[in-house]
Design an enzyme around this catalytic site. Structure first.
Site, short mmCIF file in Angstrom:
data_model
loop_
_atom_site.label_atom_id
_atom_site.label_comp_id
_atom_site.label_asym_id
_atom_site.label_seq_id
_atom_site.Cartn_x
_atom_site.Cartn_y
_atom_site.Cartn_z
N GLU A 57 -10.78 -0.65 -4.16
CA GLU A 57 -9.71 -1.47 -3.64
C GLU A 57 -10.20 -2.87 -3.28
OE1 GLU A 57 -6.37 -0.22 -1.46
OE2 GLU A 57 -7.10 1.84 -1.26
N CYS A 101 0.86 -1.18 0.00
CA CYS A 101 0.00 0.00 0.00
C CYS A 101 0.90 1.22 0.00
CB CYS A 101 -0.91 0.00 1.22
SG CYS A 101 -1.86 1.53 1.41
N HIS A 103 -3.50 -4.48 -10.38
CA HIS A 103 -4.33 -3.32 -10.72
C HIS A 103 -4.83 -3.44 -12.16
CE1 HIS A 103 -3.27 -0.89 -7.17
NE2 HIS A 103 -2.11 -1.52 -7.25
N CYS A 116 -5.28 5.61 -3.27
CA CYS A 116 -4.53 4.35 -3.34
C CYS A 116 -3.19 4.65 -3.98
CB CYS A 116 -5.30 3.30 -4.16
SG CYS A 116 -4.38 1.76 -4.38
N ASN A 139 0.12 4.50 0.17
CA ASN A 139 -0.22 5.45 1.24
C ASN A 139 0.15 4.89 2.60
OD1 ASN A 139 -1.45 7.57 -0.38
ND2 ASN A 139 -3.10 6.12 -0.76
N GLY A 165 -2.18 2.23 -6.66
CA GLY A 165 -3.09 2.47 -7.77
C GLY A 165 -2.69 3.69 -8.59
#
Length: 279
Positions: free
Chosen positions: A215, A73, A166, A224, A75, A227
């Site tokens: 997500e 992830c 993704h 994201c 973030n 992403g």
């Protein structure tokens, strides 16, 4: 159990010091489901345990809100950097973090003694279908602008892994997208053996795009990081943007650069502590 609630562009997770707070591995999925519940728990897009590591400075053990394990992830990893620096677990401004056996390298930018923003070397994008994974015709080395039919409507998707899968879909209007009507169906489409995250993207100009994300294991989130990285890679592969792009999200903005020469993706953005608590 002590925790810290943190967010990057509104993508919020519950952070727990795994070296201090001990929880049996088999109990973590159920625990994460409870603590992530926005009505009956603390509330978040999931939970992240920050553990000691022999392979890097720290380990990020990440779970989605439904208790499923997640590989990466963007973030979340920026907030890991803020957590360990702000709490004095390190005094370094260049650190490494491992997640699911993949090491990422982070540069911390300090303001008033605390981490303000973080630049992450997210590594090389993966385009080979079986490594994403996405089902593709035999012999294909990538899935770029390929049709996928969901609920009777055809979309064009470009598939990228940034440590997690993704599917990037370009559309003309993201503001009025009924994402809950399409997101779950792409997430669980038969072409994605491990399910997928889905980015719905409108290109504004050569340096700016607008994105909403569904997500895997969580639903729509405000941002994201992986992403955004996958989106910019997809934009460049389709000839739609330059190599450095600002991605506008519901929760803020991230700057993404794909260094084509060295095949590395860099993500720069904020990391914010919301509050501390005990569960």
């Amino acid at each position: 159990m002590k925790f810290t609630k943190m967010q990057g562009c509104g993508n919020d997770y519950i952070y727990i010091d795994g070296a201090v707070e001990k929880l049996a591995q088999e109990d973590k999925p159920a625990f994460v489901r409870k603590i992530s519940d926005r009505h009956f728990g603390v509330g978040g897009d999931g939970a992240i345990f920050i553990n000691p590591s022999d392979e890097a400075d720290f380990e990020m053990e990440m779970y989605n809100a439904d208790g499923s394990r997640a590989e990466m992830c963007g973030n979340g990893i920026r907030c890991v950097a803020k957590y360990v620096y702000d709490k004095g677990l390190t005094d370094k401004t260049d650190i490494s973090v491992i997640s699911c056996e993949k090491v990422k390298y982070l540069k911390l930018f300090i303001k008033d003694g605390k981490v303000d923003t973080v630049k992450v070397n997210m590594g090389a994008p993966e385009l080979v279908p079986e490594n994403i994974p996405v089902v593709a015709d035999a012999g294909k080395d990538s899935v770029i602008s390929e049709p996928i039919t969901v609920r009777g409507k055809e979309y064009k998707m470009t598939c990228v892994s940034m440590g997690n899968p993704h599917a990037v879909v370009f559309i003309d209007d993201v503001d009025n997208l009924e994402i809950e009507q399409i997101g779950p169906y792409i997430e669980k489409h038969e072409r994605f053996p491990n399910k997928t995250n889905t980015e719905f993207v409108k290109v504004l100009d050569r340096k700016t795009v607008q994105m909403r994300v569904w997500e895997r294991g969580t639903g729509e989130t405000l941002a994201c990081g992986t992403g955004c990285c996958a989106t910019v890679v997809a934009c460049i592969l389709n000839g739609l943007t330059d190599e450095t792009v600002t991605v506008k999200l519901l929760g803020g903005e991230l700057e993404i650069t794909w260094d084509r020469e060295n095949n590395l993706v860099y993500m720069t953005g904020p990391a914010v502590t919301a509050f501390e608590g005990e569960y």
